[in-house]
Design a protein around this motif. Structure first.
Motif, mmCIF file in Angstrom:
data_model
loop_
_atom_site.group_PDB
_atom_site.id
_atom_site.type_symbol
_atom_site.label_atom_id
_atom_site.label_comp_id
_atom_site.label_asym_id
_atom_site.label_seq_id
_atom_site.Cartn_x
_atom_site.Cartn_y
_atom_site.Cartn_z
ATOM 1 N N SER A 92 3.127 11.233 -16.159
ATOM 2 C CA SER A 92 4.465 11.742 -16.488
ATOM 3 C C SER A 92 4.382 12.762 -17.640
ATOM 4 N N SER A 93 3.449 12.528 -18.589
ATOM 5 C CA SER A 93 3.304 13.482 -19.701
ATOM 6 C C SER A 93 2.786 14.815 -19.184
ATOM 7 N N ILE A 94 1.866 14.727 -18.198
ATOM 8 C CA ILE A 94 1.310 15.978 -17.651
ATOM 9 C C ILE A 94 2.418 16.768 -16.941
ATOM 10 N N THR A 95 3.239 16.057 -16.165
ATOM 11 C CA THR A 95 4.336 16.741 -15.462
ATOM 12 C C THR A 95 5.293 17.377 -16.480
ATOM 13 N N HIS A 96 5.566 16.625 -17.532
ATOM 14 C CA HIS A 96 6.452 17.123 -18.588
ATOM 15 C C HIS A 96 5.882 18.412 -19.191
ATOM 16 N N MET A 97 4.569 18.401 -19.439
ATOM 17 C CA MET A 97 3.916 19.573 -20.028
ATOM 18 C C MET A 97 3.948 20.753 -19.055
ATOM 19 N N LEU A 98 3.665 20.453 -17.760
ATOM 20 C CA LEU A 98 3.679 21.543 -16.777
ATOM 21 C C LEU A 98 5.083 22.139 -16.661
ATOM 22 N N ASN A 99 6.096 21.277 -16.797
ATOM 23 C CA ASN A 99 7.480 21.776 -16.802
ATOM 24 C C ASN A 99 7.678 22.783 -17.918
ATOM 25 N N ALA A 100 7.153 22.428 -19.097
ATOM 26 C CA ALA A 100 7.317 23.312 -20.265
ATOM 27 C C ALA A 100 6.558 24.615 -20.051
ATOM 28 N N VAL A 101 5.322 24.513 -19.518
ATOM 29 C CA VAL A 101 4.524 25.731 -19.285
ATOM 30 C C VAL A 101 5.253 26.640 -18.286
ATOM 31 N N ALA A 102 5.885 26.004 -17.276
ATOM 32 C CA ALA A 102 6.563 26.803 -16.245
ATOM 33 C C ALA A 102 7.736 27.592 -16.806
ATOM 34 N N GLN A 103 8.235 27.192 -17.960
ATOM 35 C CA GLN A 103 9.371 27.921 -18.538
ATOM 36 C C GLN A 103 8.933 29.182 -19.282
ATOM 37 N N LEU A 104 7.634 29.326 -19.514
ATOM 38 C CA LEU A 104 7.140 30.552 -20.157
ATOM 39 C C LEU A 104 7.071 31.665 -19.114
ATOM 40 N N SER A 105 7.057 32.901 -19.575
ATOM 41 C CA SER A 105 6.937 34.019 -18.638
ATOM 42 C C SER A 105 5.509 34.014 -18.076
ATOM 43 N N PRO A 106 5.289 34.645 -16.897
ATOM 44 C CA PRO A 106 3.933 34.630 -16.320
ATOM 45 C C PRO A 106 2.881 35.122 -17.302
ATOM 46 N N GLN A 107 3.251 36.164 -18.067
ATOM 47 C CA GLN A 107 2.271 36.703 -19.010
ATOM 48 C C GLN A 107 1.978 35.691 -20.130
ATOM 49 N N GLU A 108 3.051 35.031 -20.610
ATOM 50 C CA GLU A 108 2.869 34.020 -21.656
ATOM 51 C C GLU A 108 2.042 32.842 -21.136
ATOM 52 N N GLN A 109 2.294 32.475 -19.857
ATOM 53 C CA GLN A 109 1.511 31.370 -19.276
ATOM 54 C C GLN A 109 0.030 31.691 -19.299
ATOM 55 N N ARG A 110 -0.275 32.932 -18.858
ATOM 56 C CA ARG A 110 -1.695 33.326 -18.834
ATOM 57 C C ARG A 110 -2.273 33.299 -20.249
ATOM 58 N N GLU A 111 -1.472 33.843 -21.207
ATOM 59 C CA GLU A 111 -1.940 33.910 -22.588
ATOM 60 C C GLU A 111 -2.227 32.507 -23.127
ATOM 61 N N LEU A 112 -1.283 31.588 -22.858
ATOM 62 C CA LEU A 112 -1.425 30.216 -23.344
ATOM 63 C C LEU A 112 -2.675 29.551 -22.749
ATOM 64 N N LEU A 113 -2.823 29.739 -21.437
ATOM 65 C CA LEU A 113 -3.944 29.063 -20.777
ATOM 66 C C LEU A 113 -5.283 29.649 -21.230
ATOM 67 N N VAL A 114 -5.298 30.974 -21.375
ATOM 68 C CA VAL A 114 -6.546 31.604 -21.828
ATOM 69 C C VAL A 114 -6.866 31.151 -23.254
ATOM 70 N N GLN A 115 -5.816 31.107 -24.096
ATOM 71 C CA GLN A 115 -6.044 30.670 -25.489
ATOM 72 C C GLN A 115 -6.500 29.219 -25.550
ATOM 73 N N SER A 116 -5.866 28.357 -24.716
ATOM 74 C CA SER A 116 -6.248 26.932 -24.728
ATOM 75 C C SER A 116 -7.692 26.768 -24.283
ATOM 76 N N ALA A 117 -8.046 27.540 -23.223
ATOM 77 C CA ALA A 117 -9.415 27.439 -22.719
ATOM 78 C C ALA A 117 -10.399 27.909 -23.785
ATOM 79 N N ALA A 118 -10.018 29.005 -24.479
ATOM 80 C CA ALA A 118 -10.898 29.522 -25.533
ATOM 81 C C ALA A 118 -11.028 28.498 -26.655
ATOM 82 N N LEU A 119 -9.900 27.829 -26.964
ATOM 83 C CA LEU A 119 -9.929 26.808 -28.019
ATOM 84 C C LEU A 119 -10.861 25.660 -27.610
#
Lengths: 542, 105
Positions: A92-119
């Motif tokens: 349920s926490s993962i779904t909640h998080m994916l919900n939040a990620v989905a609210q970002l713009s496509p570019q922000e989503q990519r930025e977040l995921l790339v940054q998280s992966a880099a982290l």
């Protein structure tokens, strides 16, 4: 490198000889013909600029795709994936998080995921295991232990990531994300990388509030002002405190104070209710905008020089008033948002304290009585020092991320202010020495940046002087003029070389010394003198 | 890091190029010309318009060169953006090393 259009223009690129065939121009027989010819040129330039913009956007998208691909490869590491699945993050926490990620713009989503992966990649398997341990810790003590295992390098890496705008935005969404959207559909929408990173993001978001407080403790420890019982001042830590029923009285007092200040500021806006205030301010902006538009239209018409001058004066005054009204509108929105937040916070605190909710006026009055009796006044110096420490932290973070001349300058100023405040507060000698050493080291870095910049500017000017001579040699100038140009060029280059040797090289030698023994005043004088001479020469060349 | 080429509006491009050729033909100046030359003779007016035609010929040439340069910058940016993405990890390592070098705390 300058990528501005000016550098691409014909004036600044004398070597780009226009190898363009002569074109015919539409005949101009009247003022209307002239306007039409100009309008066509403007439209053509606009269209070409739009085409170029689209090409740049496409290039950015391709580069983004490449970065996401690279990030996917880095998190595909089986050790990382195993550590994430071992964390036992709830579905349920993962779904909640994916919900939040989905609210970002496509570019922000990519930025977040790339940054998280880099982290994840920068932290490595050991760092991730520490975050997993924190997530699985049951008690506060276990959590604190997990945080204490982080190295300074890991702390800096996480702090850099948590300061990124995209993560701040995600934090807002995670607190609001609705659960009604089905996880399955969301997963179809989001990339495979989002799915792989989601447990990590869940853990990180929980980690954040505690981590921020922890990071502040470290900074305070460095500055010698660490106080484990200090009342936090940032929003996330305050909310976390309230949730855990810590410092409730302190937070009640500061929230009431902030609310009173906020309402006082709101009184400056006309209207009895928030809605009326917003409506009045919007009317003010709209009216001024209409007036500005009317004067603009007036100016596009053929009017006498006298009328034009008067209209331009009126336009400037109206634009200034409009700017002020728009700023007021933005300030009002911020104040109202802040007001809602403070009212909600106060209600939560009072609920936790078991205080019955009172009418706002009564409540304010009783709080002010309480203040008189129980809250010790913190000295202005302490408050100022705290604010300066926060400023220094921010400047330090900005410098850690960008390591450039401007951030070094900001950090240098922030450290100097903090040091002055520390001296005024008579803090222990060790704290003063630490601050002083940090200040000296950043001053050294700043001086190095200044010197590098100056050397580069000198080299660039030498290049353009030499280019000008080449252009002159290939042109059809009379021989005597050409000889004169050669003489000028040589004199200018000699002056530049002398300036470099006499001032910049001497300053560079001083800066090489150990921080603390560098005579900064002299270095600044040398750089300033070299620059003023250099500027004269550059203006002369221009 | 590759810098994104700055692309101004059409009017800004026009004015930037025309500034060097004939300031009277800037977008802000054109509407004022009627008042400015209210008392000129027909002959003077013909000469002035001929001067403008010549200016537009020069503008067209300069515009072509400018656009060639813009296209060149865009191509370089595209190439560098991709290369930069491909070398992200390498750059990250370099930046980490730099930070270590510059670290002063």
């Amino acid at each position: 490198m300058n990528n501005s259009p000016a550098s691409a223009g014909p004036k600044n690129n004398p070597e780009a000889t226009p190898d363009v065939p002569e074109q015919s121009v539409e005949p101009i027989r009247s003022q209307e013909d002239l306007k039409a010819v100009a309008a066509r040129r403007v439209a053509e330039a606009e269209e070409a600029a739009n085409r170029a913009r689209r090409q740049v956007e496409q290039a950015e998208e391709s580069a983004d795709a490449e970065r996401v691909h690279d990030a996917e490869k880095s998190v595909a590491n089986p050790d990382i994936q195993k550590a994430l699945s071992d964390a036992g993050v709830e579905e349920s926490s993962i779904t909640h998080m994916l919900n939040a990620v989905a609210q970002l713009s496509p570019q922000e989503q990519r930025e977040l995921l790339v940054q998280s992966a880099a982290l994840a990649k920068e932290l490595g398997i050991d760092g991730i295991k520490k975050i997993v341990a924190f997530y699985r810790a049951g008690s506060d003590a276990e959590k604190k232990n997990a945080l204490n295992t982080l190295t300074q390098q890991e702390v800096e890496t996480i702090n850099r990531f948590t300061s990124s705008p995209v993560l701040q935005k995600l934090s807002e969404f995670t607190s609001k994300a609705a659960d009604e959207t089905s996880g399955g559909r969301l997963r179809d929408m989001l990339s495979g990388l989002a799915e792989k990173i989601a447990p990590f993001l869940v853990m990180l978001s929980e980690f954040m509030a505690e981590f921020k407080k922890f990071f502040k403790d470290i900074q305070d420890a460095i500055a010698g002002t660490y106080n484990p019982d200090a009342v936090p001042t940032d929003d996330a830590s305050i909310d976390s405190d309230i949730q855990n029923e810590k410092h409730l009285d302190d937070h009640r007092n500061t929230t009431t104070e902030a609310l009173a200040a906020n309402e006082k500021s709101l009184d400056a806006f006309e209207g009895d209710t928030p809605e009326l205030k917003q409506k009045n301010q919007k009317n003010k902006v709209d009216t001024l905008q209409d007036q500005v538009d009317a004067v603009h239209t007036n100016l596009t018409e053929d009017i006498s020089a006298e009328d034009r001058k008067a209209a331009e004066g009126r336009l400037a005054a109206l634009q200034a008033a409009l700017k002020q009204a728009k700023e007021g509108q933005a300030q009002l929105d911020t104040l109202l948002t802040e007001n809602k937040k403070l009212v909600a916070r106060l209600a939560t605190i009072e609920q936790k304290l078991g205080i019955e909710q009172k009418e706002p006026e009564e409540s304010a009055a009783s709080t002010s009585e309480q203040e008189k009796d129980s809250v010790p006044e913190r000295s202005a110096a302490e408050k100022q020092y705290e604010q300066l420490t926060l400023k220094t932290e921010k400047a330090q973070q900005a410098y850690n991320i960008r390591s450039e001349r401007n951030t070094a300058q900001q950090l240098s100023i922030a450290l100097a202010n903090q040091l002055n405040a520390a001296i005024a507060m008579q803090l222990p000698r060790e704290s003063l020495l630490t601050l002083k050493q940090r200040g000296q080291q950043i001053q050294k870095a700043y001086a190095q940046f200044m010197l590098e910049d100056m050397q580069q500017e000198f080299d660039e000017l030498k290049g353009s002087i030499q280019n000008a001579l080449i252009t002159s040699a290939t042109s059809r100038l009379p021989v005597n003029r050409h000889i004169e140009n050669v003489r000028h060029t040589k004199a200018r280059l000699d002056t530049l070389n002398n300036l470099q040797q006499e001032y910049l090289d001497v300053a560079a030698t001083e800066v090489k010394k150990e921080a603390g023994s560098i005579p900064y005043e002299r270095v600044n004088d040398l750089i300033r003198h070299a620059y003023s001479e250099f500027k004269k020469l550059r203006d002369d060349v221009a | 890091m590759t810098q994104i080429p700055t692309l101004p509006s059409g009017q800004a491009i026009y004015d930037m190029i025309m500034q060097e050729i004939e300031p009277e033909l800037l977008t802000q100046s054109i509407p004022t010309l009627t008042a400015k030359y209210a008392s000129e003779t027909l002959q003077q007016r013909t000469e002035r318009f001929a001067r403008y035609e010549k200016a537009y010929k020069e503008y067209d040439k300069a515009y072509e060169v400018y656009m060639q340069n813009v296209q060149l910058q865009v191509r370089v940016y595209k190439k560098e953006a991709l290369q930069s993405a491909e070398h992200t990890s390498l750059q990250k390592e370099e930046s980490l090393l730099k930070k270590l070098e510059q670290s002063f705390v």
